[in-house]
Design a protein around this motif. Structure first.
Motif, PDB file in Angstrom:
ATOM      1  N   GLU A   1     -11.499 -56.656  -1.697  1.00 41.92           N
ATOM      2  CA  GLU A   1     -11.727 -56.164  -0.522  1.00 41.92           C
ATOM      3  C   GLU A   1     -13.186 -56.199  -0.470  1.00 41.92           C
ATOM      4  O   GLU A   1     -13.337 -55.781   0.862  1.00 41.92           O
ATOM      5  N   ASP A   2     -14.510 -56.668  -1.564  1.00 42.33           N
ATOM      6  CA  ASP A   2     -15.532 -56.107  -0.440  1.00 42.33           C
ATOM      7  C   ASP A   2     -16.144 -57.784  -1.260  1.00 42.33           C
ATOM      8  O   ASP A   2     -17.207 -57.583  -0.826  1.00 42.33           O
ATOM      9  N   THR A   3     -15.786 -57.957  -0.103  1.00 38.90           N
ATOM     10  CA  THR A   3     -16.144 -59.841   0.247  1.00 38.90           C
ATOM     11  C   THR A   3     -16.089 -60.123   1.817  1.00 38.90           C
ATOM     12  O   THR A   3     -15.139 -58.748   2.646  1.00 38.90           O
ATOM     13  N   ALA A   4     -16.704 -61.042   1.857  1.00 38.93           N
ATOM     14  CA  ALA A   4     -16.606 -61.402   3.778  1.00 38.93           C
ATOM     15  C   ALA A   4     -15.357 -61.875   4.078  1.00 38.93           C
ATOM     16  O   ALA A   4     -13.963 -61.331   4.858  1.00 38.93           O
ATOM     17  N   GLY A   5     -14.446 -62.187   3.160  1.00 38.40           N
ATOM     18  CA  GLY A   5     -12.967 -62.410   2.882  1.00 38.40           C
ATOM     19  C   GLY A   5     -12.378 -61.370   3.567  1.00 38.40           C
ATOM     20  O   GLY A   5     -10.741 -60.949   3.914  1.00 38.40           O
ATOM     21  N   GLY A   6     -12.072 -60.262   2.508  1.00 32.52           N
ATOM     22  CA  GLY A   6     -11.385 -59.481   2.376  1.00 32.52           C
ATOM     23  C   GLY A   6     -11.390 -58.317   3.377  1.00 32.52           C
ATOM     24  O   GLY A   6     -10.938 -57.337   3.687  1.00 32.52           O
ATOM     25  N   LEU A   7     -12.307 -58.372   4.529  1.00 35.16           N
ATOM     26  CA  LEU A   7     -13.413 -57.566   5.248  1.00 35.16           C
ATOM     27  C   LEU A   7     -12.589 -58.001   6.483  1.00 35.16           C
ATOM     28  O   LEU A   7     -12.998 -57.522   7.902  1.00 35.16           O
ATOM     29  N   MET A   8     -12.415 -59.791   7.213  1.00 34.17           N
ATOM     30  CA  MET A   8     -12.553 -60.258   7.593  1.00 34.17           C
ATOM     31  C   MET A   8     -11.339 -60.056   8.620  1.00 34.17           C
ATOM     32  O   MET A   8     -10.280 -59.561   8.180  1.00 34.17           O
ATOM     33  N   THR A   9     -11.393 -60.523   9.742  1.00 30.44           N
ATOM     34  CA  THR A   9     -10.143 -60.262  11.167  1.00 30.44           C
ATOM     35  C   THR A   9      -9.850 -61.808  10.523  1.00 30.44           C
ATOM     36  O   THR A   9     -11.235 -62.705  10.760  1.00 30.44           O
ATOM     37  N   PRO A  10      -8.732 -62.679  10.873  1.00 33.11           N
ATOM     38  CA  PRO A  10      -8.580 -64.343  11.281  1.00 33.11           C
ATOM     39  C   PRO A  10      -8.312 -64.229  12.116  1.00 33.11           C
ATOM     40  O   PRO A  10      -8.161 -65.845  12.430  1.00 33.11           O
ATOM     41  N   VAL A  11      -8.383 -63.389  12.919  1.00 33.49           N
ATOM     42  CA  VAL A  11      -7.924 -63.584  14.583  1.00 33.49           C
ATOM     43  C   VAL A  11      -9.566 -63.688  15.831  1.00 33.49           C
ATOM     44  O   VAL A  11      -9.098 -63.055  16.975  1.00 33.49           O
ATOM     45  N   PRO A  12     -10.037 -64.529  15.740  1.00 34.66           N
ATOM     46  CA  PRO A  12     -11.765 -63.997  16.747  1.00 34.66           C
ATOM     47  C   PRO A  12     -10.927 -65.139  17.939  1.00 34.66           C
ATOM     48  O   PRO A  12     -10.329 -65.748  17.637  1.00 34.66           O
ATOM     49  N   VAL A  13     -12.307 -65.121  18.600  1.00 33.89           N
ATOM     50  CA  VAL A  13     -12.257 -65.759  19.353  1.00 33.89           C
ATOM     51  C   VAL A  13     -12.902 -67.452  19.110  1.00 33.89           C
ATOM     52  O   VAL A  13     -13.678 -67.853  18.801  1.00 33.89           O
ATOM     53  N   ILE A  14     -11.928 -68.649  19.544  1.00 34.22           N
ATOM     54  CA  ILE A  14     -12.425 -69.603  18.732  1.00 34.22           C
ATOM     55  C   ILE A  14     -12.096 -70.620  20.004  1.00 34.22           C
ATOM     56  O   ILE A  14     -10.579 -71.023  20.572  1.00 34.22           O
ATOM     57  N   LEU A  15     -12.896 -71.114  20.462  1.00 30.90           N
ATOM     58  CA  LEU A  15     -13.124 -72.850  21.484  1.00 30.90           C
ATOM     59  C   LEU A  15     -13.212 -73.904  20.651  1.00 30.90           C
ATOM     60  O   LEU A  15     -14.503 -73.546  19.988  1.00 30.90           O
ATOM     61  N   PRO A  16     -13.043 -75.169  21.375  1.00 34.51           N
ATOM     62  CA  PRO A  16     -13.978 -76.266  21.313  1.00 34.51           C
ATOM     63  C   PRO A  16     -14.707 -75.969  21.832  1.00 34.51           C
ATOM     64  O   PRO A  16     -15.133 -76.102  23.395  1.00 34.51           O
ATOM     65  N   PRO A  17     -15.652 -77.573  21.467  1.00 31.19           N
ATOM     66  CA  PRO A  17     -17.182 -77.669  22.133  1.00 31.19           C
ATOM     67  C   PRO A  17     -16.843 -77.437  23.406  1.00 31.19           C
ATOM     68  O   PRO A  17     -17.456 -77.579  24.328  1.00 31.19           O
ATOM     69  N   GLU A  18     -15.859 -78.643  23.945  1.00 31.59           N
ATOM     70  CA  GLU A  18     -15.633 -79.082  25.373  1.00 31.59           C
ATOM     71  C   GLU A  18     -15.368 -77.626  26.157  1.00 31.59           C
ATOM     72  O   GLU A  18     -15.293 -78.243  27.371  1.00 31.59           O
ATOM     73  N   ALA A  19     -14.242 -76.788  25.567  1.00 34.33           N
ATOM     74  CA  ALA A  19     -14.246 -75.258  26.047  1.00 34.33           C
ATOM     75  C   ALA A  19     -15.241 -75.080  27.086  1.00 34.33           C
ATOM     76  O   ALA A  19     -16.545 -75.201  27.065  1.00 34.33           O
ATOM     77  N   THR A  20     -15.739 -74.604  28.388  1.00 30.31           N
ATOM     78  CA  THR A  20     -16.572 -74.367  29.672  1.00 30.31           C
ATOM     79  C   THR A  20     -16.656 -72.727  29.437  1.00 30.31           C
ATOM     80  O   THR A  20     -15.685 -71.985  28.723  1.00 30.31           O
ATOM     81  N   VAL A  21     -17.709 -72.479  29.975  1.00 33.33           N
ATOM     82  CA  VAL A  21     -18.345 -71.028  30.206  1.00 33.33           C
ATOM     83  C   VAL A  21     -16.743 -70.095  30.585  1.00 33.33           C
ATOM     84  O   VAL A  21     -16.424 -69.037  30.382  1.00 33.33           O
ATOM     85  N   ALA A  22     -16.726 -70.855  32.074  1.00 29.30           N
ATOM     86  CA  ALA A  22     -15.223 -70.313  32.658  1.00 29.30           C
ATOM     87  C   ALA A  22     -14.173 -70.151  31.486  1.00 29.30           C
ATOM     88  O   ALA A  22     -13.780 -68.584  31.614  1.00 29.30           O
ATOM     89  N   GLU A  23     -13.727 -70.536  31.007  1.00 28.09           N
ATOM     90  CA  GLU A  23     -13.319 -70.737  29.939  1.00 28.09           C
ATOM     91  C   GLU A  23     -13.249 -69.350  29.172  1.00 28.09           C
ATOM     92  O   GLU A  23     -12.440 -68.161  28.586  1.00 28.09           O
ATOM     93  N   ALA A  24     -14.289 -69.649  28.540  1.00 25.58           N
ATOM     94  CA  ALA A  24     -15.205 -68.387  27.523  1.00 25.58           C
ATOM     95  C   ALA A  24     -14.854 -67.000  28.489  1.00 25.58           C
ATOM     96  O   ALA A  24     -14.072 -65.972  26.850  1.00 25.58           O
ATOM     97  N   LEU A  25     -15.271 -66.894  29.483  1.00 25.58           N
ATOM     98  CA  LEU A  25     -15.015 -65.930  29.890  1.00 25.58           C
ATOM     99  C   LEU A  25     -13.671 -64.425  30.657  1.00 25.58           C
ATOM    100  O   LEU A  25     -13.561 -64.050  30.186  1.00 25.58           O
TER     101      LEU A  25
END
Length: 427
Positions: A279-303
């Motif tokens: 529980e006191d590690t980054a893995g124990g604190l993190m959420t596994p569902v942040p916003v993740i996109l590929p490098p080809e995605a655009t600024v518009a998609e990210a927003l």
């Protein structure tokens, strides 16, 4: 609305601002406290519960209320800032009397309290005078035709059930639907265990999940354990995976495993991965569902992605760029794009051109002290977390770290607050 010069209905007072005589706002009314007089008459209204700045709920005696009507409440301005604690003989009108079943004295059956009126007597004391009720199941065939009828009756014309009798929570939930989850959670903490479970049972799964995440762990365990096991699994699915994992870690192993088996496989998999970390590690604190996109995605998609209402501000502050697959654990992690960068570039710009390559990700085994130092050093709201293979496995946010570093009882922390004047003007 009643024409009685000193009669007010409690439901119409909820959410009203409370002012001092100079017009400074002290807070907002959230409940009314009454004291039963047994067979001697209607309950005595002894005070109100006011939510003051800082979302703390405090008690203001009726002796300090100088004016009360359906538009505003004025008090002397002297307020004891200690957090409200209900005493044994006291009853909260909204939390405990609304939705209570009563038996009508005329023999026409049962009814449910939906509102309560209180009158001020010549002595200046306030007493419960009237009940606004909805007629329930009736004893006579004739009055069954009026089972949905609403009526106003005298307090003496109804007999209330025992306090330990099962009670609905429809009115309480409806009158508090505007509260943020943290404020609703605080209201729950003021209730008896019985009433807390009744209110929790009335909430929709998503709302209950949001509220549970704001409660101390002991209260989370008690409420979840009181639910039907299938519903408990549904509520866990609605919680953020890291909060669900923290809650399951507090349960007996067999109970936690039963709930995981009942959850949807994808949600259960995310939670199981988090449970593998200390529980006191980054893995124990993190959420596994942040916003993740590929490098080809655009600024518009990210927003478009960070506009999602369910995202916390901390998670919406960064977009994590990785090779497919984009569900954690992802393909190779490439870097982070901060939301401010999105605002500086045109909509068609590929995110791969905006990656902050100077921000090193955290290892999933990094200690919380390293997580906190990195967040503070670079003034960030979130950080990427990767495994030994360089795959993104989640993100740690500043609120995750604060929850871990603060004392276990920080939600109930009470400073030594004396009686004083709120609003800034003294004397």
């Amino acid at each position: 609305m009643s024409t009685h010069p000193s009669r007010v209905f409690v439901a119409r007072l909820l959410g009203l601002d409370v002012f001092d005589p100079l017009g400074d706002r002290l807070g907002r009314l959230r409940d009314v406290v009454v004291l039963s007089r047994g067979t001697r008459g209607a309950p005595h209204v002894v005070g109100i519960v006011v939510e003051v700045p800082g979302k703390k709920r405090v008690f203001v005696p009726m002796t300090r209320i100088t004016s009360i009507d359906q538009t505003q409440i004025i008090c002397t301005g002297l307020v004891n800032l200690r957090r409200f604690e209900q005493r044994g003989a006291e009853t909260l009108v909204v939390a405990e009397m609304f939705d209570r079943r009563v038996t009508l004295a005329d023999g026409s059956g049962d009814a449910t309290i939906e509102d309560i009126a209180m009158d001020q007597h010549r002595s200046k004391d306030w007493f419960v005078s009237k009940l606004f009720v909805r007629r329930g199941h009736s004893l006579s065939p004739l009055s069954r035709l009026r089972r949905n009828e609403t009526l106003i009756i005298d307090w003496a014309d109804a007999q209330t059930g025992a306090r330990n009798e099962p009670q609905a929570a429809t009115q309480f939930v409806a009158t508090h639907e505007d509260l943020k989850p943290a404020d609703f959670a605080e209201a729950l903490q003021e209730m008896s265990d019985k009433r807390r479970f009744e209110v929790a049972s009335e909430l929709q799964d998503e709302r209950l999940a949001d509220v549970l995440q704001e409660l101390p762990e002991d209260d989370q365990v008690e409420i979840l354990s009181a639910l039907d096991v299938e519903r408990a699994a549904d509520v866990l699915e609605e919680m953020d995976p890291d909060d669900a994992a923290d809650l399951l870690a507090e349960l007996p192993t067999a109970q936690a495993e039963e709930l995981l088996q009942l959850m949807e496989p994808q949600e259960a998999e995310d939670v199981r991965r988090l449970l593998e970390y200390d529980e006191d590690t980054a893995g124990g604190l993190m959420t596994p569902v942040p916003v993740i996109l590929p490098p080809e995605a655009t600024v518009a998609e990210a927003l478009a992605h960070v506009r999602r209402e369910e995202l916390s501000p901390a998670l919406a502050s960064s977009i994590f760029i990785a090779r497919p697959p984009l569900e954690t654990p992802t393909g190779r992690f490439l870097g982070v794009v901060h939301i401010q960068q999105l605002l500086r570039f045109p909509p068609p710009e590929p995110l791969g051109n905006l990656v902050d390559k100077n921000l090193e990700p955290l290892s999933d085994q990094a200690h919380i002290s390293e997580v906190a130092r990195t967040l503070a050093t670079y003034n960030l709201n979130s950080l990427p977390v990767v495994d030994d293979d360089g795959r993104l496995v989640g993100a740690v946010t500043v609120d995750d770290v604060l929850d871990h570093l603060l004392p276990d009882d920080w939600r109930a922390h009470e400073d030594d607050a004396p009686i004083r004047k709120l609003g800034g003007r003294i004397g």
